[in-house]
Write a protein that holds these residues in place. Structure first.
Motif, short mmCIF file in Angstrom:
data_model
loop_
_atom_site.label_atom_id
_atom_site.label_comp_id
_atom_site.label_asym_id
_atom_site.label_seq_id
_atom_site.Cartn_x
_atom_site.Cartn_y
_atom_site.Cartn_z
N ILE A 6 -6.08 -0.71 0.26
CA ILE A 6 -5.05 -1.68 -0.13
C ILE A 6 -3.83 -0.92 -0.64
N ASP A 7 -2.74 -1.03 0.08
CA ASP A 7 -1.50 -0.35 -0.29
C ASP A 7 -0.41 -1.37 -0.61
N GLY A 8 0.67 -0.88 -1.23
CA GLY A 8 1.80 -1.74 -1.51
C GLY A 8 2.63 -1.20 -2.65
N LYS A 14 -1.94 -5.12 -6.47
CA LYS A 14 -2.99 -4.34 -5.79
C LYS A 14 -4.23 -4.15 -6.65
N SER A 15 -4.02 -3.67 -7.88
CA SER A 15 -5.16 -3.34 -8.73
C SER A 15 -6.00 -4.58 -9.04
N ALA A 18 -7.69 -5.76 -5.79
CA ALA A 18 -8.70 -4.80 -5.35
C ALA A 18 -9.94 -4.87 -6.25
N ASP A 31 -8.80 3.01 -8.43
CA ASP A 31 -7.38 2.84 -8.71
C ASP A 31 -6.72 4.21 -8.66
N ASP A 126 -7.04 1.38 -3.86
CA ASP A 126 -5.64 0.95 -3.75
C ASP A 126 -4.69 2.07 -4.16
N ARG A 128 -0.62 3.92 -2.70
CA ARG A 128 0.60 3.89 -1.90
C ARG A 128 0.38 4.43 -0.48
N LEU A 144 -0.12 -5.09 0.65
CA LEU A 144 0.30 -6.18 -0.23
C LEU A 144 1.75 -5.99 -0.64
N THR A 145 2.50 -7.06 -0.63
CA THR A 145 3.89 -6.97 -1.08
C THR A 145 4.29 -8.26 -1.78
N GLN A 192 3.69 0.90 5.44
CA GLN A 192 2.58 0.12 5.96
C GLN A 192 1.96 0.83 7.16
#
Length: 221
Positions: A6-8, A14-15, A18, A31, A126, A128, A144-145, A192
């Motif tokens: 899971i990035d964003g 995110k945290s 996730a 994390d 999660d 970047r 996620l954004t 992404q």
């Protein structure tokens, strides 16, 4: 071992999301941002000006021991034996995390640790660059954004609930700084992955955001 990446950007949820997904699945939550925050905190405590004293950061790395500990499935991070899980959540530590994460030697050290964890456990991780660099073979990748304004509001609420005094304009400025820093760095920039699924949480409640990701999990895994 199965992997969910899971990035964003900062403050996208995110945290929290996730953690919820990992709990639902009974998997380990990692994390990665906390790891960079801990490095940033160590630099701040040493009085290092991160962007100007990169060699000092690199020299400091061998003296740093990071450990992840799980209490009731909640990740705690230990910096040289000290639990800094709360200390790393200040706005100063947030900016420091973004600055140290642009240093290649720091990213290399963290990458090894993160991949080692994923080899031993089913993980929801999660960060970047999880889907693009750390776990490019993840079975599910989510990006996620949310708008910068929405993310700043959420971060303010989170910090105030922890008893911290914050000013919205300052938090928004930090969010925008991190967006620029994270997306523009030369090493593993925030982006992404081609096979990641975009989830915009701007107009979603937390519960709706979690359910959106869980629906993807049910479809993909």
């Amino acid at each position: 071992m199965a992997k969910i990446a899971i990035d964003g950007p900062a403050g996208a949820g995110k945290s929290t999301i996730a953690k919820a997904v990992a709990k639902e699945l009974g998997w380990i939550y990692v994390d990665t941002g906390a790891m960079y925050r801990a490095i940033g905190l160590a630099a701040l405590r040493e009085g290092i000006v991160i962007k100007e004293q990169i060699s000092e950061i690199e020299a400091m790395l061998p003296e740093i021991e990071l450990r992840l500990r799980y209490e009731n499935s909640v990740q705690r991070i230990l910096l040289n034996g000290e639990d800094v899980s709360e200390a790393i959540r200040t706005p100063e530590a947030s900016v420091a995390a973004s600055d140290v994460s642009a240093i290649p030697a720091v990213r290399a050290a963290m990458l090894t640790q993160q991949r080692n964890i994923a080899e031993q456990e089913n993980v929801v991780m999660d960060g970047r660059d999880i889907g693009t660099v750390v776990l490019p073979d993840a079975e599910l990748k989510v990006f996620l954004t949310a708008s910068a304004h929405a993310r700043a509001k959420r971060r303010c609420k989170e910090l105030m609930e922890k008893g911290q005094q914050v000013v919205f304009a300052d938090v928004l400025k930090d969010i925008e700084y991190r967006d620029k820093q994270d997306s523009g760095r030369a090493v593993a920039p925030l982006q992404q992955a081609e096979d990641a699924i975009l989830v915009d949480t701007t107009h979603l409640t937390l519960e709706q955001s979690i359910e959106s990701v869980m629906n993807l999990v049910r479809t993909k895994l």
